[in-house]
Design a protein around this motif. Structure first.
Motif, short mmCIF file in Angstrom:
data_model
loop_
_atom_site.label_atom_id
_atom_site.label_comp_id
_atom_site.label_asym_id
_atom_site.label_seq_id
_atom_site.Cartn_x
_atom_site.Cartn_y
_atom_site.Cartn_z
N LEU A 65 0.81 -1.22 0.00
CA LEU A 65 0.00 0.00 0.00
C LEU A 65 0.85 1.27 0.00
N VAL A 66 2.12 1.17 0.29
CA VAL A 66 3.00 2.34 0.19
C VAL A 66 3.63 2.42 -1.20
N LEU A 67 4.11 1.29 -1.71
CA LEU A 67 4.79 1.29 -3.01
C LEU A 67 3.85 1.57 -4.18
N CYS A 68 2.66 1.02 -4.14
CA CYS A 68 1.76 1.15 -5.30
C CYS A 68 1.29 2.59 -5.55
N PRO A 69 0.88 3.36 -4.55
CA PRO A 69 0.52 4.75 -4.85
C PRO A 69 1.73 5.58 -5.31
N CYS A 70 2.90 5.29 -4.75
CA CYS A 70 4.11 5.99 -5.22
C CYS A 70 4.39 5.64 -6.68
N GLY A 71 4.24 4.36 -7.03
CA GLY A 71 4.41 3.93 -8.42
C GLY A 71 3.38 4.56 -9.33
N LEU A 72 2.14 4.68 -8.83
CA LEU A 72 1.08 5.32 -9.61
C LEU A 72 1.43 6.77 -9.92
N LEU A 73 1.92 7.50 -8.93
CA LEU A 73 2.28 8.91 -9.15
C LEU A 73 3.44 9.05 -10.15
N LEU A 74 4.44 8.19 -10.01
CA LEU A 74 5.58 8.25 -10.94
C LEU A 74 5.16 7.88 -12.36
N THR A 75 4.33 6.86 -12.48
CA THR A 75 3.87 6.44 -13.80
C THR A 75 2.97 7.51 -14.43
N LEU A 76 2.12 8.13 -13.62
CA LEU A 76 1.27 9.21 -14.12
C LEU A 76 2.11 10.38 -14.62
N THR A 77 3.12 10.76 -13.86
CA THR A 77 4.01 11.84 -14.27
C THR A 77 4.75 11.46 -15.55
N GLY A 78 5.26 10.24 -15.59
CA GLY A 78 5.97 9.78 -16.79
C GLY A 78 5.07 9.71 -18.01
#
Length: 188
Positions: A14-27
């Motif tokens: 639950l910590v890694l997935c939202p961080c990954g979502l934000l990075l992927t969205l920005t990318g």
């Protein structure tokens, strides 16, 4: 007696997935998957930032940036760019679905976590990470084959790096949540 602690694997997911979502969205949204510099017939300080949706021209000495540049070389018609245009937004949607399922599986809403639901969410999040890793990897492999002005210098842009990092975080978070299946197997 129910344990009042949320399992570590669920917290990690639950910590890694939202961080990954934000990075992927920005990318996905930022126009810098590839930088083209030292373009012939252009001033030395002009850089083109090419993303999957837009091409921007920046004069680095004055920081004047102009996006929505014409695609004279057929960059957006290339298969790796088209695949990224399809898979990156799809990955974001699948990540949101996986995160919603994960929120139902962890102990946020009930006294005990639902390990089976959390494991299913992990599989969905793992798939979403792979869905964004595929276009990032393919684009990187084809980076120098995509059309560019002859004699220009090509380099990886920050959006591509963020997409990679976001994909890896989603994959790791999904793997952490899939470890919840182990608890289901132990109970049986």
């Amino acid at each position: 007696i129910p344990s009042m602690r949320t399992p570590t694997k669920m917290i990690v997911g639950l910590v890694l997935c939202p961080c990954g979502l934000l990075l992927t969205l920005t990318g996905t949204l930022a126009p810098s998957w590839r930088q083209v510099s030292l373009i012939p017939d252009q001033p030395m300080d002009v850089v083109w930032d090419q993303g999957i949706w837009d091409i921007c021209r920046e004069r680095q000495s004055t920081h004047d940036r102009l996006c929505r540049q014409a695609d004279k070389l057929g960059y957006f018609d290339q298969v790796p760019v088209r695949v990224a245009q399809g898979l990156m937004p799809s990955s974001l949607v699948v990540t949101l679905v996986g995160f919603l399922v994960a929120s139902l599986g962890v102990r946020c809403w009930q006294p005990e976590p639902r390990h089976l639901v959390a494991g299913v969410a992990g599989v969905v999040l793992l798939l979403s990470g792979l869905m964004s890793l595929v276009p990032s990897s393919w684009y990187t492999q084809q980076l120098w084959a995509l059309p560019a002005p002859p004699g220009s210098t090509l380099s990886v842009g920050y959006s591509l790096v963020l997409s990679y990092l976001g994909s890896c975080m989603e994959i790791l978070g999904g793997l952490a949540l899939t470890l919840s299946f182990h608890h289901c197997c132990k109970e049986r």
